[in-house]
Scaffold this motif. Sequence first.
Motif, short mmCIF file in Angstrom:
data_model
loop_
_atom_site.label_atom_id
_atom_site.label_comp_id
_atom_site.label_asym_id
_atom_site.label_seq_id
_atom_site.Cartn_x
_atom_site.Cartn_y
_atom_site.Cartn_z
N GLY A 95 1.07 -0.86 -0.30
CA GLY A 95 -0.28 -0.08 0.21
C GLY A 95 0.74 0.84 -0.13
O GLY A 95 1.83 1.08 0.07
N TYR A 96 0.26 2.51 -0.39
CA TYR A 96 1.20 3.81 -0.35
C TYR A 96 1.21 3.98 0.97
O TYR A 96 0.43 3.85 1.95
N PRO A 97 2.60 4.82 1.31
CA PRO A 97 3.17 5.23 0.05
C PRO A 97 4.49 4.10 0.19
O PRO A 97 5.37 4.60 -0.19
N ARG A 98 4.08 2.70 0.69
CA ARG A 98 5.33 1.64 0.94
C ARG A 98 5.44 0.91 -0.12
O ARG A 98 6.38 -0.04 -0.25
N TYR A 131 -2.78 -0.61 -4.43
CA TYR A 131 -1.14 -0.69 -5.06
C TYR A 131 -0.96 -2.17 -5.11
O TYR A 131 0.35 -2.78 -5.58
N ASN A 132 -1.66 -3.16 -5.29
CA ASN A 132 -1.58 -4.98 -5.32
C ASN A 132 -1.70 -5.07 -6.81
O ASN A 132 -2.41 -5.24 -7.58
N VAL A 133 -0.52 -6.05 -6.87
CA VAL A 133 -0.33 -6.80 -7.67
C VAL A 133 -0.47 -8.16 -7.80
O VAL A 133 0.53 -8.59 -7.47
N THR A 134 -1.23 -8.78 -8.74
CA THR A 134 -1.34 -9.97 -8.16
C THR A 134 -1.59 -10.83 -9.28
O THR A 134 -2.39 -12.02 -9.32
N SER A 135 -1.12 -10.36 -10.39
CA SER A 135 -0.54 -11.46 -11.07
C SER A 135 0.74 -11.17 -12.49
O SER A 135 1.17 -9.39 -12.01
N HIS A 136 1.45 -11.90 -12.59
CA HIS A 136 3.05 -10.88 -13.97
C HIS A 136 2.01 -10.57 -14.94
O HIS A 136 3.34 -9.83 -15.43
N VAL A 137 1.12 -10.49 -15.14
CA VAL A 137 0.78 -9.50 -16.49
C VAL A 137 0.20 -7.66 -15.68
O VAL A 137 0.54 -7.27 -16.92
N ASP A 138 0.08 -8.38 -14.31
CA ASP A 138 -0.46 -6.89 -14.33
C ASP A 138 0.78 -6.37 -13.39
O ASP A 138 1.61 -4.88 -14.36
N PHE A 139 2.41 -7.35 -13.76
CA PHE A 139 3.12 -7.02 -13.34
C PHE A 139 3.93 -6.05 -14.43
O PHE A 139 4.81 -5.27 -14.37
N ALA A 140 3.81 -7.46 -15.60
CA ALA A 140 4.29 -6.53 -16.64
C ALA A 140 3.72 -4.43 -17.19
O ALA A 140 3.99 -4.02 -18.02
N LYS A 141 1.99 -4.28 -17.12
CA LYS A 141 1.90 -3.74 -17.10
C LYS A 141 2.03 -2.02 -16.63
O LYS A 141 2.61 -1.05 -17.20
N LEU A 142 3.05 -2.71 -15.21
CA LEU A 142 3.70 -1.10 -14.87
C LEU A 142 4.45 -0.26 -15.94
O LEU A 142 5.02 0.17 -15.24
N PHE A 143 5.28 -1.50 -16.14
CA PHE A 143 6.61 -1.12 -16.71
C PHE A 143 5.46 -0.48 -18.33
O PHE A 143 7.19 0.21 -19.30
#
Length: 352
Positions: A95-98, A131-143
Amino acid sequence: MASCSDANKLIIHLPDDQQDIEPIILNLASGELGETNLSDLPITTLPLGDSEKRWLVVGICVNKIINPLLRKHVDSRLMTLYSTLKSVHQIDNQGYPRHQKKFPPKSRSTLNYENINSNVALKKNHAAFNYNVTSHVDFAKLFLLPHMAKFSAFDDTCDASALLGLICNIQGNCFDIHLKREAGILRSRIRNPWAHCNFSDWDELKYMESFQVMNSLIAHLNLPDNEEKNKRSELTDWEKKGMKICFGSSVDVKVVAELKEETKSLAKYILRTERLQQDETESIIRHLQEIEENMEKFQLSVQNSVQRDEFAEVYRDLKDLSLDQQIMSEEISQIKDKQKKVRKLQKTSWQN
């Protein structure tokens, strides 16, 4: 005069003295005696400029061969990286801001959390983001930039721009440094110029460079030997097809049909997945549709021409057959006349 026509409006005219063979011609025209096989028919030209042909073949190869390989590789690498970050940094429960702001921590780029969990609806209220990244697909979208992060999995919804962007943008050791270099070259030298539809750029040197870059990228995907060999062979096959249709060598109808189907598939792919500027998308689709329509008309004209020749040949054969039948009938009549004379002589002899 009698006539018949098939689905392509081919007209066959028969002389009045050949009405007995008309039913056979009608059956041929309606397809009742089988369809014409055009798969091995040689063709010398296609209704496209050479630059358009090169542009089309390169686009087909990126869509048909390169993209599926990139999806598989990126999917695997990011699944491993995400699992590590979830275990070490708990990015699935933060969570924000950590929250994780950069990856790697010393990276220059900030992760784009607007792209997940419908955070874009919150505008710039970062404190309210999920800010929860619940999958590697969502993780990819951060870039990625927002317009490139519309995919739902590493499948047909994930386009070349996103795949190449991920390989180039994610720092650290997630992707091989040589693969990152080749991905960058493919993006800047091949894929982006292709999206601009400037056909004058697609000369012989550009065409050859495209296949060199694609082959080099495949070499750095760490594929099993057999798979790498098969994909390189597939690329070489398409490269040769492109060279044949560009340099005036004969091309059969089967290749034209394959090009038409791949063009249609490419257009559907662009409409469904590409995250280009609207004018670029419209330009690509317009050119692909024009190419497909031209090849469709060309196929029909070739088929009509071949069918006319075949019907003419069939007509000549049937006419010859009819003449043979006529001669045979006359000979049979002569034999019957002789038989009658013999019977008459025999009857006269018996009476005497």
